[in-house]
Design a protein around this motif. Sequence first.
Motif, PDB file in Angstrom:
ATOM      1  N   LEU A  73       0.704  -1.179   0.111  1.00  0.00           N
ATOM      2  CA  LEU A  73       0.048   0.015   0.027  1.00  0.00           C
ATOM      3  C   LEU A  73       0.705   1.121  -0.055  1.00  0.00           C
ATOM      4  O   LEU A  73       0.619   2.251  -0.585  1.00  0.00           O
ATOM      5  CB  LEU A  73      -0.818   0.076   1.207  1.00  0.00           C
ATOM      6  N   LEU A  74       1.922   1.337   0.675  1.00  0.00           N
ATOM      7  CA  LEU A  74       2.943   2.269   0.705  1.00  0.00           C
ATOM      8  C   LEU A  74       3.483   2.583  -0.727  1.00  0.00           C
ATOM      9  O   LEU A  74       3.453   3.561  -1.274  1.00  0.00           O
ATOM     10  CB  LEU A  74       4.097   2.006   1.584  1.00  0.00           C
ATOM     11  N   LEU A  75       4.104   1.581  -1.368  1.00  0.00           N
ATOM     12  CA  LEU A  75       4.532   1.524  -2.620  1.00  0.00           C
ATOM     13  C   LEU A  75       3.611   2.315  -3.617  1.00  0.00           C
ATOM     14  O   LEU A  75       3.846   2.722  -4.739  1.00  0.00           O
ATOM     15  CB  LEU A  75       5.157   0.128  -3.181  1.00  0.00           C
ATOM     16  N   ALA A  76       2.146   1.713  -3.374  1.00  0.00           N
ATOM     17  CA  ALA A  76       1.084   2.333  -4.415  1.00  0.00           C
ATOM     18  C   ALA A  76       0.609   3.557  -3.904  1.00  0.00           C
ATOM     19  O   ALA A  76      -0.211   4.092  -4.781  1.00  0.00           O
ATOM     20  CB  ALA A  76      -0.199   1.100  -4.346  1.00  0.00           C
ATOM     21  N   GLU A  95      15.233  -5.137   4.090  1.00  0.00           N
ATOM     22  CA  GLU A  95      14.053  -4.895   3.112  1.00  0.00           C
ATOM     23  C   GLU A  95      14.555  -3.269   2.442  1.00  0.00           C
ATOM     24  O   GLU A  95      14.264  -3.448   1.143  1.00  0.00           O
ATOM     25  CB  GLU A  95      12.892  -4.680   3.935  1.00  0.00           C
ATOM     26  N   ALA A  96      15.095  -2.552   3.101  1.00  0.00           N
ATOM     27  CA  ALA A  96      15.308  -1.309   2.506  1.00  0.00           C
ATOM     28  C   ALA A  96      16.584  -1.202   1.542  1.00  0.00           C
ATOM     29  O   ALA A  96      16.303  -0.604   0.452  1.00  0.00           O
ATOM     30  CB  ALA A  96      15.762  -0.182   3.842  1.00  0.00           C
ATOM     31  N   PHE A  97      17.550  -2.245   1.744  1.00  0.00           N
ATOM     32  CA  PHE A  97      18.693  -2.382   1.080  1.00  0.00           C
ATOM     33  C   PHE A  97      18.077  -3.189  -0.208  1.00  0.00           C
ATOM     34  O   PHE A  97      18.504  -2.631  -1.699  1.00  0.00           O
ATOM     35  CB  PHE A  97      19.709  -3.433   1.533  1.00  0.00           C
ATOM     36  N   SER A  98      17.066  -3.994  -0.253  1.00  0.00           N
ATOM     37  CA  SER A  98      16.626  -4.530  -1.179  1.00  0.00           C
ATOM     38  C   SER A  98      15.754  -3.892  -2.087  1.00  0.00           C
ATOM     39  O   SER A  98      15.836  -3.721  -3.360  1.00  0.00           O
ATOM     40  CB  SER A  98      15.665  -5.799  -0.775  1.00  0.00           C
ATOM     41  N   ALA A  99      15.067  -2.708  -1.593  1.00  0.00           N
ATOM     42  CA  ALA A  99      14.426  -1.663  -2.242  1.00  0.00           C
ATOM     43  C   ALA A  99      15.532  -0.815  -3.206  1.00  0.00           C
ATOM     44  O   ALA A  99      14.911  -0.437  -4.430  1.00  0.00           O
ATOM     45  CB  ALA A  99      13.565  -0.642  -1.447  1.00  0.00           C
ATOM     46  N   VAL A 100      16.541  -0.559  -2.957  1.00  0.00           N
ATOM     47  CA  VAL A 100      17.570   0.162  -3.540  1.00  0.00           C
ATOM     48  C   VAL A 100      17.643  -0.698  -4.813  1.00  0.00           C
ATOM     49  O   VAL A 100      17.854   0.086  -5.728  1.00  0.00           O
ATOM     50  CB  VAL A 100      18.577   0.617  -2.682  1.00  0.00           C
ATOM     51  N   ILE A 121      10.625   3.431  10.339  1.00  0.00           N
ATOM     52  CA  ILE A 121       9.565   4.153   9.846  1.00  0.00           C
ATOM     53  C   ILE A 121       9.833   4.416   8.318  1.00  0.00           C
ATOM     54  O   ILE A 121      11.209   4.997   7.923  1.00  0.00           O
ATOM     55  CB  ILE A 121       9.440   5.448  10.338  1.00  0.00           C
ATOM     56  N   GLU A 122       8.977   4.048   7.436  1.00  0.00           N
ATOM     57  CA  GLU A 122       9.683   4.138   5.901  1.00  0.00           C
ATOM     58  C   GLU A 122       8.540   5.053   5.278  1.00  0.00           C
ATOM     59  O   GLU A 122       7.316   5.120   5.739  1.00  0.00           O
ATOM     60  CB  GLU A 122       9.551   2.727   5.097  1.00  0.00           C
ATOM     61  N   THR A 123       8.977   5.723   4.112  1.00  0.00           N
ATOM     62  CA  THR A 123       8.137   6.666   3.436  1.00  0.00           C
ATOM     63  C   THR A 123       8.716   6.807   1.923  1.00  0.00           C
ATOM     64  O   THR A 123       9.806   6.221   1.935  1.00  0.00           O
ATOM     65  CB  THR A 123       7.715   8.168   4.087  1.00  0.00           C
ATOM     66  N   MET A 124       7.962   7.119   0.921  1.00  0.00           N
ATOM     67  CA  MET A 124       8.385   7.258  -0.190  1.00  0.00           C
ATOM     68  C   MET A 124       9.465   8.658  -0.253  1.00  0.00           C
ATOM     69  O   MET A 124       8.726   9.510   0.368  1.00  0.00           O
ATOM     70  CB  MET A 124       7.083   7.402  -1.203  1.00  0.00           C
ATOM     71  N   GLN A 125       9.990   8.706  -1.325  1.00  0.00           N
ATOM     72  CA  GLN A 125      10.983   9.777  -1.465  1.00  0.00           C
ATOM     73  C   GLN A 125       9.935  10.904  -2.004  1.00  0.00           C
ATOM     74  O   GLN A 125      10.223  12.152  -1.596  1.00  0.00           O
ATOM     75  CB  GLN A 125      12.042   9.546  -2.388  1.00  0.00           C
ATOM     76  N   ALA A 168      21.167   5.150  -0.206  1.00  0.00           N
ATOM     77  CA  ALA A 168      20.064   5.522  -0.894  1.00  0.00           C
ATOM     78  C   ALA A 168      18.683   4.867  -0.289  1.00  0.00           C
ATOM     79  O   ALA A 168      17.678   5.248  -0.535  1.00  0.00           O
ATOM     80  CB  ALA A 168      20.084   5.224  -2.365  1.00  0.00           C
ATOM     81  N   SER A 169      18.935   4.230   0.708  1.00  0.00           N
ATOM     82  CA  SER A 169      17.949   3.445   1.371  1.00  0.00           C
ATOM     83  C   SER A 169      17.435   4.234   2.799  1.00  0.00           C
ATOM     84  O   SER A 169      16.287   4.009   3.082  1.00  0.00           O
ATOM     85  CB  SER A 169      18.301   2.029   2.021  1.00  0.00           C
ATOM     86  N   TYR A 170      17.964   5.358   3.093  1.00  0.00           N
ATOM     87  CA  TYR A 170      17.697   5.955   4.412  1.00  0.00           C
ATOM     88  C   TYR A 170      17.965   7.455   4.284  1.00  0.00           C
ATOM     89  O   TYR A 170      19.034   7.991   3.512  1.00  0.00           O
ATOM     90  CB  TYR A 170      18.479   5.304   5.728  1.00  0.00           C
ATOM     91  N   THR A 171      17.589   8.353   5.241  1.00  0.00           N
ATOM     92  CA  THR A 171      18.225   9.831   5.325  1.00  0.00           C
ATOM     93  C   THR A 171      18.114  10.001   6.947  1.00  0.00           C
ATOM     94  O   THR A 171      17.367   9.491   7.740  1.00  0.00           O
ATOM     95  CB  THR A 171      17.237  10.675   4.800  1.00  0.00           C
TER      96      THR A 171
END
Length: 336
Positions: free
Chosen positions: A75-78, A91-96, A215-219, A319-322
């Motif tokens: 749902l986040l990605l969508a 998970e975050a590394f895989s997203a990159v 906590i994840e969010t989209m760029q 690129a996976s975090y800030t």
Amino acid sequence: MVYMTLLLRSSVALAAVLAFGTQASAAESVTFGTNWLAQPEHGGFYQSVADGTYAACGLDVTIAQGGPQVNNRALLLAGKIEFHMGGNMLEAFSAVEQEIPVRVVAASFQKEPQVLMTHPGQGLDTWEDLKNAEQFILGDAGFQSYYQYMITEYGFDASKRVPYTFNPAPFIANPKSAQQGYITSEPFAVEREGGFKPNLFLVADHGFDTYSTTIETMQATIDEKPEVVKCFVEGSIKGWYNYLYGDNSAANALIQKDNPDMTDEQIAFSIDKLKEYGIVDSGDTETMGIGAMTDERMASFYDKMVKSGVAKDGIDIKASYTLDYVNQGIGLDLKK
């Protein structure tokens, strides 16, 4: 006529000012999707809903429970929800690697709560003895991540793994076995059903140094609504301080409303373990505040995962975090 025109213009201007003021003061609605059913491991977020911390900085936050039939990350990605509770940094590394613009903006847990449990008095009472267990009862995700690290770093045996079915009975029945669990959950079930307190080995305390419950969010959300991200992250940080060290009764009531199976005893056990093992508040958080993350920790974990064959080499993990929203000492004054 001139007077009427001026009066009309003044009325229109006043209406515009009032409308703007109403719009500016209206809370922005956002949804935070968790990764499982409501529980104390989500307590900081429920706390800030319950005590108005999110509302104080302009957010109307809805917590959408995860669960066996729910995929909140999809749902986040969508673009259907604004924030998501990640697991660990894999998970975050895989997203990159997949060129998905998801960013981790805070780490609620400094330590992943994953433990291995053994029976006391069976020669499996230390980390060094643990590899002598007859079998390791592990789920697929654990076997493919932290257990691969344990094989590489400590010489554990892959052939001893048997699948975990989320039923403690096989572990309770075999005193020479080891079983995976969350420090806040499975040990409670074993104590209740097995009648003994298992030895607990927190994998994070032996070098598996990922952040967890992120906590994840989209760029795009960061780019378009940085103040919303700031409010949610800082509100969540304050929520964790208030949940761990203040009055958490209202938050626990919301947790039990969303998940009626969550008992008072389980809640008390979970909070005690979160504190005892420094899951939320330890290390860097003592000076930088809950939610802290560092480049050094990220690089350390990534290097270990590459060495263990869990992650591919060459991923641009930055690129996976800030770090823009953490490490500022937010909430330290709330620790009592």
